[in-house]
Design a protein around this motif. Sequence first.
Motif, PDB file in Angstrom:
ATOM      1  N   PHE A   1       0.835  -1.202   0.000  1.00  0.00           N
ATOM      2  CA  PHE A   1       0.000   0.000   0.000  1.00  0.00           C
ATOM      3  C   PHE A   1       0.874   1.258   0.000  1.00  0.00           C
ATOM      4  CE2 PHE A   1      -1.898   3.421   2.476  1.00  0.00           C
ATOM      5  CZ  PHE A   1      -3.048   3.655   1.745  1.00  0.00           C
TER       6      PHE A   1
ATOM      7  N   ALA B   1       2.408   1.944  -3.313  1.00  0.00           N
ATOM      8  CA  ALA B   1       1.443   2.523  -4.253  1.00  0.00           C
ATOM      9  C   ALA B   1       1.232   4.005  -3.950  1.00  0.00           C
ATOM     10  CB  ALA B   1       0.122   1.758  -4.174  1.00  0.00           C
TER      11      ALA B   1
ATOM     12  N   GLY C   1       4.466   5.878  -4.816  1.00  0.00           N
ATOM     13  CA  GLY C   1       4.634   5.893  -6.270  1.00  0.00           C
ATOM     14  C   GLY C   1       3.729   6.939  -6.909  1.00  0.00           C
TER      15      GLY C   1
ATOM     16  N   ARG D   1       1.458   9.583 -13.533  1.00  0.00           N
ATOM     17  CA  ARG D   1       1.269   9.074 -14.892  1.00  0.00           C
ATOM     18  C   ARG D   1       1.823   7.672 -15.026  1.00  0.00           C
ATOM     19  NH1 ARG D   1       3.529  12.243 -20.033  1.00  0.00           N
ATOM     20  NH2 ARG D   1       2.203  11.076 -21.458  1.00  0.00           N
ATOM     21  N   ARG D   2       3.026   7.497 -14.488  1.00  0.00           N
ATOM     22  CA  ARG D   2       3.671   6.188 -14.510  1.00  0.00           C
ATOM     23  C   ARG D   2       2.799   5.154 -13.783  1.00  0.00           C
ATOM     24  NH1 ARG D   2       6.352   2.211 -16.255  1.00  0.00           N
ATOM     25  NH2 ARG D   2       7.330   3.785 -17.535  1.00  0.00           N
ATOM     26  N   MET D   3       2.288   5.544 -12.623  1.00  0.00           N
ATOM     27  CA  MET D   3       1.502   4.607 -11.830  1.00  0.00           C
ATOM     28  C   MET D   3       0.226   4.198 -12.556  1.00  0.00           C
ATOM     29  SD  MET D   3       3.237   3.903  -9.190  1.00  0.00           S
ATOM     30  CE  MET D   3       2.194   3.320  -7.853  1.00  0.00           C
ATOM     31  N   ALA D   4      -0.433   5.148 -13.200  1.00  0.00           N
ATOM     32  CA  ALA D   4      -1.649   4.824 -13.947  1.00  0.00           C
ATOM     33  C   ALA D   4      -1.312   3.866 -15.085  1.00  0.00           C
ATOM     34  CB  ALA D   4      -2.287   6.095 -14.487  1.00  0.00           C
ATOM     35  N   ALA D   5      -0.180   4.116 -15.754  1.00  0.00           N
ATOM     36  CA  ALA D   5       0.211   3.268 -16.876  1.00  0.00           C
ATOM     37  C   ALA D   5       0.529   1.846 -16.414  1.00  0.00           C
ATOM     38  CB  ALA D   5       1.412   3.871 -17.606  1.00  0.00           C
ATOM     39  N   LEU D   6       0.916   1.695 -15.154  1.00  0.00           N
ATOM     40  CA  LEU D   6       1.191   0.362 -14.632  1.00  0.00           C
ATOM     41  C   LEU D   6      -0.076  -0.342 -14.167  1.00  0.00           C
ATOM     42  CD1 LEU D   6       4.438   0.878 -12.495  1.00  0.00           C
ATOM     43  CD2 LEU D   6       4.227  -0.152 -14.757  1.00  0.00           C
ATOM     44  N   GLY D   7      -1.154   0.422 -13.995  1.00  0.00           N
ATOM     45  CA  GLY D   7      -2.409  -0.187 -13.589  1.00  0.00           C
ATOM     46  C   GLY D   7      -2.885   0.202 -12.198  1.00  0.00           C
ATOM     47  N   PHE D   8      -2.274   1.212 -11.604  1.00  0.00           N
ATOM     48  CA  PHE D   8      -2.704   1.647 -10.273  1.00  0.00           C
ATOM     49  C   PHE D   8      -3.790   2.710 -10.403  1.00  0.00           C
ATOM     50  CE2 PHE D   8       1.585   0.102  -9.389  1.00  0.00           C
ATOM     51  CZ  PHE D   8       1.391  -0.616  -8.224  1.00  0.00           C
ATOM     52  N   SER D   9      -4.938   2.477  -9.754  1.00  0.00           N
ATOM     53  CA  SER D   9      -5.947   3.527  -9.629  1.00  0.00           C
ATOM     54  C   SER D   9      -5.613   4.288  -8.362  1.00  0.00           C
ATOM     55  CB  SER D   9      -7.347   2.929  -9.534  1.00  0.00           C
ATOM     56  OG  SER D   9      -7.598   2.152 -10.681  1.00  0.00           O
TER      57      SER D   9
ATOM     58  N   GLY E   1      -8.005   5.607  -5.045  1.00  0.00           N
ATOM     59  CA  GLY E   1      -8.396   4.758  -3.922  1.00  0.00           C
ATOM     60  C   GLY E   1      -7.333   4.705  -2.837  1.00  0.00           C
ATOM     61  N   TYR E   2      -6.071   4.575  -3.265  1.00  0.00           N
ATOM     62  CA  TYR E   2      -4.999   4.497  -2.272  1.00  0.00           C
ATOM     63  C   TYR E   2      -4.884   5.812  -1.507  1.00  0.00           C
ATOM     64  CZ  TYR E   2      -4.010   0.326  -4.921  1.00  0.00           C
ATOM     65  OH  TYR E   2      -4.131  -0.883  -5.531  1.00  0.00           O
TER      66      TYR E   2
END
Lengths: 323, 249
Positions: free
Chosen positions: A195, A198, A201, A207-215, A218-219
Motif C-alpha cells: 500500500f 502505491a 509511487g 502518470r507512470r503509476m496509472a500506466a502500470l495499472g494503479f488507480s 483509492g490508495y
Amino acid sequence: MPFSRQTIAGLLIAACLIAVPYAAPLMGGNYAITLATRVVIVAIAASSLDLLIGRGALVSFGHAAYFGLGAYVVAIASFHLANDIPILGWAGSNEALVVWPLAMLISGVAALIIGALSLRTSGVYFIMITLAFAQMIYFVFVALKYYGGDDGLALNSRNLFAGERITDARSFYWISLGALALCLFIQWRLVVSRFGMALRGAASNERRMAALGFSVYGYRLVAFVIAGMMAGLAGALSANLNRFVSPDMMGWVRSGGFMVMVIMGGVSSLLGPVIGAATYLLVETALAGWTEHWEVVFGPFVLLVALFAPRGIWGLLRGRACE
Amino acid sequence: MSAALILDGVTKSFGALRASDNVNIAIEANHCHAVIGPNGAGKSTLIGQITGEIRPDAGRIRFFDQDITDWTTPRRALAGLGRSFQITQLCADFSALDNVALAVQARQGHSYRFLRAAHSDERLRGPAMAALERVGLAERAGTRVDALSHGERRQLELAAALASEPRMLVLDEPMAGMGPQESERMIEILQSLRGKVTILLVEHDMDAVFALADRISVLVNGAVLTTADPAAVRADPAVRAAYLGAPAP
Ligand SMILES: Nc1ncnc2c1ncn2[C@@H]1O[C@H](COP(=O)(O)OP(=O)(O)OP(=O)(O)O)[C@@H](O)[C@H]1O
Ligand SMILES: [Mg+2]
C-alpha cells in the motif's frame, strides 16, 4: 552492524520521551509533564499529516478539522452523560475505550467524505478545498451554541480508562505516549507495505503509476482516512488533557501549525514530525513566557529552519545518509 | 486473423489541429506493428488514445474483442496493455528495482495490503530482478532513477513494461537518445519478444523499424498514409516523399 546516525537520533528521541516522567520532578513537576503530553499528542496529529504530505504529496490544509472533531466527540459524549440528556437515544459516555474509538470513527467518516471530494482535485485546488471544508466544520461548531459555540465546551472530568480514573499526569502521559508509539508503528508498516509503495509511487509519478495499472485515487483516499482517524485520536487525547474543547482546535491556524511542524521537523520521516511538534511547542512556550508578541519572533525562526534545513531538523540530524 | 488492437475511425483534434484524422489500424496478435511518420504526425497522440490518457473525439478502440474506448488508463493496463513513454516517466526518487517492482505489484492484483514489507517480498523482487537482468540493468538495481543515465532510464522503462507481462506492448520511441550499443541491445530484446507479445512500435530509427516490424503504418498529419509490409513501405514513393526524405530510386 554499526548504528547509523538515523538510528542513534531515533533512539535518543525515544529515550527522551521515556525519560520525561522521571526527569519532570527536576523541571517543574506536573507542568513539565503536561507540556510533554501536549507535545506527544500534537506529534500524533502532525505525523498523521506527514502520511499525506510526505508520503502522498497531498498537502491537506485542513487537518485540524479531524483533530477538532475527535476532541468534540469526547466533549459531547461527556456533556450528555453529565447533564443526563441522551443524544440520539444514547446516554453518552465517559469511557475512553468507547469514546476514543468513536472519535476516530467520526473523524474517519469526515475524512472519507471530504477526501472523496477533495482528491478529485490536485495541487493548489486540493490545498484550497481541504481548507474550505475544514473552515466549514469550524463555522458549524462556532454556530452550535448548544455546545458552547465560540466559547467552547469544558469537560467535567477526564475519561475513564477501562473504568479506571486517570488521576495523575504521569499515567495520562504514558497513555498518550503509547498512542503515539502505536500510530508511528502503524505508519511505519504502512509506508513499507505494498500500500505504501502505491501511495508513494503515486506521489512520485502519477502518470507512470496509472500506466502500470494503479488507480491512485483509492490508495490516496484510504491514506486520507487513516490520517484523519489518527488526528481524531490526537483530538480525543487533547480534549482529555485540557478538559476543554473549542472551535479554535479545528481552525486554519491550527492546521497551519501542523503543517509547519511537519515541514520544520522533516517530511517523509517518521520522527521528523515528532521533532517538529516538540520544537514548535517548546519554542512557542519559551517565547510566550517572554513576550506577548511571540509570533513576531517565531515566524523568523521557522523561516531560518526552512532556509538552513530544507529537509527539516530531522534531515540535519540524520545527515546525508541516503534512504 | 485475430486482431489484438483495432483502431476504428479514431479522430482527435487540438483546436484547429487534427492530431488524429480518422485513423483505422488493425494490429494482428503477436505481430510487431510499427507506426512511423514525421515529427508532429500524431504518433504520441495516437498512443495516448490507445492507453487512455487522451480521449478520442470520435472512433472506437478495441483490445482483444473488448471495446476499451471508455476505459480508464489503469483498467487498460490491468487488461494487459503495457507501455513505455517517449519522455521517460519513472518514479525518480525510487530505485531502479523499486520501479520495476511496482509493475510486478500492479500485475499481482490490488495493493490494499498493509502488513508485509514490500522490500523483502520475494514475489515482487524476484520477477523485478529478472526483468532488470533482461534489459541489462541488474547491477544498477539499487541505484536511484535520478542517478541513472538517459540510456539506462530508457532501458528501465522497458524493464517495467516487461515486468507487467503485458499482452501488448506500446512503445513510444524506445530507442530515442540511446547510444548504438544500447540500441542494439534494445533491438535484441524486442526481437526475443517477437511472436510472443503484440507490439506497437513508434520509432524514428529506421534500422530498428525494418529489423522488427511485420507491418508498418505511415502517419502523416494525423492520417494514415498507408499500411503495408516493410518491403512495400520501403519502396513506396509516396512514403519516401512524405517521410523517408529520399527520392524514389
Ligand atoms: N495536448 C495538446 N494540445 C495541443 N496540441 C497538441 C497536444 N498534444 C499534441 N499536440 C499537437 O499535436 C500534433 C501531434 O503531436 P504528437 O506528439 O502526437 O506527434 P508525434 O508524431 O508523436 O511527434 P514526435 O515524433 O515529435 O514525437 C503536434 O502538432 C502537437 O503539437
Ligand atoms: Mg511523439
